[in-house]
Design a protein around this motif. Structure first.
Motif, PDB file in Angstrom:
ATOM      1  N   ALA A 114     -66.495  86.643  -0.727  1.00 30.93           N
ATOM      2  CA  ALA A 114     -67.061  85.539  -1.508  1.00 30.93           C
ATOM      3  C   ALA A 114     -65.987  84.496  -1.817  1.00 30.93           C
ATOM      4  CB  ALA A 114     -67.684  86.070  -2.796  1.00 30.93           C
ATOM      5  N   ASP A 115     -64.760  84.961  -2.135  1.00 38.83           N
ATOM      6  CA  ASP A 115     -63.667  84.028  -2.412  1.00 38.83           C
ATOM      7  C   ASP A 115     -63.311  83.222  -1.167  1.00 38.83           C
ATOM      8  OD1 ASP A 115     -63.459  84.755  -5.079  1.00 38.83           O
ATOM      9  OD2 ASP A 115     -61.818  86.175  -4.728  1.00 38.83           O
ATOM     10  N   VAL A 116     -63.291  83.870  -0.007  1.00 38.51           N
ATOM     11  CA  VAL A 116     -62.989  83.166   1.241  1.00 38.51           C
ATOM     12  C   VAL A 116     -64.066  82.113   1.500  1.00 38.51           C
ATOM     13  CG1 VAL A 116     -62.801  83.421   3.750  1.00 38.51           C
ATOM     14  CG2 VAL A 116     -61.629  85.032   2.249  1.00 38.51           C
ATOM     15  N   ALA A 117     -65.326  82.476   1.311  1.00 38.74           N
ATOM     16  CA  ALA A 117     -66.426  81.526   1.516  1.00 38.74           C
ATOM     17  C   ALA A 117     -66.321  80.351   0.542  1.00 38.74           C
ATOM     18  CB  ALA A 117     -67.762  82.234   1.359  1.00 38.74           C
ATOM     19  N   ARG A 118     -65.981  80.644  -0.710  1.00 32.68           N
ATOM     20  CA  ARG A 118     -65.832  79.586  -1.717  1.00 32.68           C
ATOM     21  C   ARG A 118     -64.690  78.646  -1.339  1.00 32.68           C
ATOM     22  NH1 ARG A 118     -62.300  79.143  -5.525  1.00 32.68           N
ATOM     23  NH2 ARG A 118     -61.707  81.342  -5.500  1.00 32.68           N
ATOM     24  N   LEU A 119     -63.543  79.222  -0.932  1.00 29.65           N
ATOM     25  CA  LEU A 119     -62.401  78.399  -0.538  1.00 29.65           C
ATOM     26  C   LEU A 119     -62.726  77.544   0.687  1.00 29.65           C
ATOM     27  CD1 LEU A 119     -59.546  80.993  -1.114  1.00 29.65           C
ATOM     28  CD2 LEU A 119     -59.972  78.901  -2.443  1.00 29.65           C
ATOM     29  N   ALA A 120     -63.462  78.108   1.619  1.00 27.14           N
ATOM     30  CA  ALA A 120     -63.859  77.348   2.803  1.00 27.14           C
ATOM     31  C   ALA A 120     -64.731  76.168   2.400  1.00 27.14           C
ATOM     32  CB  ALA A 120     -64.591  78.257   3.788  1.00 27.14           C
ATOM     33  N   GLN A 121     -65.658  76.410   1.507  1.00 28.69           N
ATOM     34  CA  GLN A 121     -66.542  75.335   1.054  1.00 28.69           C
ATOM     35  C   GLN A 121     -65.750  74.254   0.307  1.00 28.69           C
ATOM     36  OE1 GLN A 121     -69.653  76.528  -1.643  1.00 28.69           O
ATOM     37  NE2 GLN A 121     -70.884  74.737  -1.137  1.00 28.69           N
ATOM     38  N   GLU A 122     -64.832  74.681  -0.545  1.00 30.02           N
ATOM     39  CA  GLU A 122     -64.037  73.729  -1.325  1.00 30.02           C
ATOM     40  C   GLU A 122     -63.112  72.880  -0.463  1.00 30.02           C
ATOM     41  OE1 GLU A 122     -61.926  75.947  -4.311  1.00 30.02           O
ATOM     42  OE2 GLU A 122     -63.774  76.494  -5.379  1.00 30.02           O
ATOM     43  N   THR A 123     -62.582  73.468   0.609  1.00 29.33           N
ATOM     44  CA  THR A 123     -61.598  72.763   1.443  1.00 29.33           C
ATOM     45  C   THR A 123     -62.199  72.122   2.684  1.00 29.33           C
ATOM     46  OG1 THR A 123     -61.086  74.763   2.698  1.00 29.33           O
ATOM     47  CG2 THR A 123     -59.757  74.314   0.708  1.00 29.33           C
ATOM     48  N   GLY A 124     -63.420  72.524   3.030  1.00 30.21           N
ATOM     49  CA  GLY A 124     -64.032  72.014   4.249  1.00 30.21           C
ATOM     50  C   GLY A 124     -63.605  72.754   5.503  1.00 30.21           C
ATOM     51  N   PHE A 125     -62.799  73.804   5.343  1.00 32.82           N
ATOM     52  CA  PHE A 125     -62.363  74.603   6.491  1.00 32.82           C
ATOM     53  C   PHE A 125     -63.521  75.434   7.023  1.00 32.82           C
ATOM     54  CE2 PHE A 125     -58.094  73.546   5.628  1.00 32.82           C
ATOM     55  CZ  PHE A 125     -57.287  74.035   6.640  1.00 32.82           C
ATOM     56  N   GLU A 126     -63.551  75.593   8.334  1.00 33.33           N
ATOM     57  CA  GLU A 126     -64.434  76.572   8.955  1.00 33.33           C
ATOM     58  C   GLU A 126     -63.551  77.792   9.221  1.00 33.33           C
ATOM     59  OE1 GLU A 126     -66.754  77.315  13.124  1.00 33.33           O
ATOM     60  OE2 GLU A 126     -66.771  75.274  12.292  1.00 33.33           O
ATOM     61  N   VAL A 127     -63.726  78.833   8.430  1.00 39.96           N
ATOM     62  CA  VAL A 127     -62.862  80.009   8.519  1.00 39.96           C
ATOM     63  C   VAL A 127     -63.247  80.834   9.735  1.00 39.96           C
ATOM     64  CG1 VAL A 127     -62.139  82.134   7.361  1.00 39.96           C
ATOM     65  CG2 VAL A 127     -62.511  80.051   6.023  1.00 39.96           C
ATOM     66  N   GLU A 128     -62.263  81.075  10.605  1.00 44.45           N
ATOM     67  CA  GLU A 128     -62.466  81.911  11.780  1.00 44.45           C
ATOM     68  C   GLU A 128     -62.079  83.352  11.490  1.00 44.45           C
ATOM     69  OE1 GLU A 128     -60.115  79.928  14.713  1.00 44.45           O
ATOM     70  OE2 GLU A 128     -61.596  78.324  14.973  1.00 44.45           O
ATOM     71  N   SER A 129     -61.088  83.511  10.650  1.00 43.09           N
ATOM     72  CA  SER A 129     -60.613  84.834  10.277  1.00 43.09           C
ATOM     73  C   SER A 129     -59.721  84.672   9.053  1.00 43.09           C
ATOM     74  CB  SER A 129     -59.829  85.463  11.430  1.00 43.09           C
ATOM     75  OG  SER A 129     -59.463  86.788  11.103  1.00 43.09           O
ATOM     76  N   HIS A 130     -59.337  85.789   8.473  1.00 38.65           N
ATOM     77  CA  HIS A 130     -58.373  85.737   7.387  1.00 38.65           C
ATOM     78  C   HIS A 130     -57.606  87.042   7.371  1.00 38.65           C
ATOM     79  CE1 HIS A 130     -60.717  88.409   4.732  1.00 38.65           C
ATOM     80  NE2 HIS A 130     -61.775  87.775   5.175  1.00 38.65           N
ATOM     81  N   ARG A 131     -56.504  87.027   6.651  1.00 32.59           N
ATOM     82  CA  ARG A 131     -55.669  88.218   6.567  1.00 32.59           C
ATOM     83  C   ARG A 131     -54.992  88.242   5.205  1.00 32.59           C
ATOM     84  NH1 ARG A 131     -51.089  90.155  10.820  1.00 32.59           N
ATOM     85  NH2 ARG A 131     -50.267  91.795   9.510  1.00 32.59           N
ATOM     86  N   PHE A 132     -55.024  89.404   4.566  1.00 34.91           N
ATOM     87  CA  PHE A 132     -54.399  89.560   3.260  1.00 34.91           C
ATOM     88  C   PHE A 132     -53.646  90.879   3.276  1.00 34.91           C
ATOM     89  CE2 PHE A 132     -54.906  90.760  -1.375  1.00 34.91           C
ATOM     90  CZ  PHE A 132     -53.862  89.969  -1.802  1.00 34.91           C
ATOM     91  N   ASP A 133     -52.317  90.803   3.336  1.00 35.91           N
ATOM     92  CA  ASP A 133     -51.463  91.989   3.356  1.00 35.91           C
ATOM     93  C   ASP A 133     -50.574  91.969   2.120  1.00 35.91           C
ATOM     94  OD1 ASP A 133     -52.413  92.766   5.891  1.00 35.91           O
ATOM     95  OD2 ASP A 133     -50.881  91.588   6.901  1.00 35.91           O
TER      96      ASP A 133
END
Length: 145
Positions: A114-133
């Motif tokens: 949900a956070d990734v989707a929210r950030l994508a909406q806020e920034t206009g990015f189309e998220v292809e993938s993400h990574r959190f280590d």
């Protein structure tokens, strides 16, 4: 979906796409699924050598590349430490990584998608993938001194 169901589904998709399913390729897929962790290509190669001693490391790399393309495994790149592969959870998810021994633990982080989707909406990015280590020292290494 358990490992045998994932294997059957993968094999069916490969057949539909006309991909060759050699005994070596099948052994590689089974080894990745059976590992239960985050193996390297070299570890996968080592696992199948007893049954298929003539299988080259290049064959394993090609099969792992195919698995990655088909989104059957998640590739985790660690620079000099090499790449590791996650067949248990082949979608982006957080990891805890030991900087001494290289142990990798899968984590659940409620709300991350949900956070990734929210950030994508806020920034206009189309998220292809993400990574959190998260990097640190595991309990076993801390106890060794």
């Amino acid at each position: 979906m358990d490992k045998s169901d994932r294997l059957a589904a993968f094999l069916e998709r490969m057949k539909r796409k006309g991909k060759r399913l050699t005994p070596q390729r099948l052994a590689i897929v089974q080894a990745v699924l059976a590992h239960g962790g985050h193996p390297t290509v070299e570890q996968i190669h080592h696992e199948i050598l007893a049954a298929y001693p003539t299988t080259s490391l290049a064959t394993v790399y090609k099969t792992v590349s195919l698995l990655k393309e088909e989104k059957e495994i998640l590739e985790l790149e660690f620079g000099e430490r090499g790449n590791r592969y996650d067949a248990i959870r082949p979608r982006p998810h957080p990891h805890m990584v030991c900087t001494r021994c290289g142990t990798i633990l899968d984590l659940e982080l409620a709300g991350l998608d949900a956070d990734v989707a929210r950030l994508a909406q806020e920034t206009g990015f189309e998220v292809e993938s993400h990574r959190f280590d998260i990097f640190g020292i595991c309990p076993a290494c801390r106890n060794m001194g």
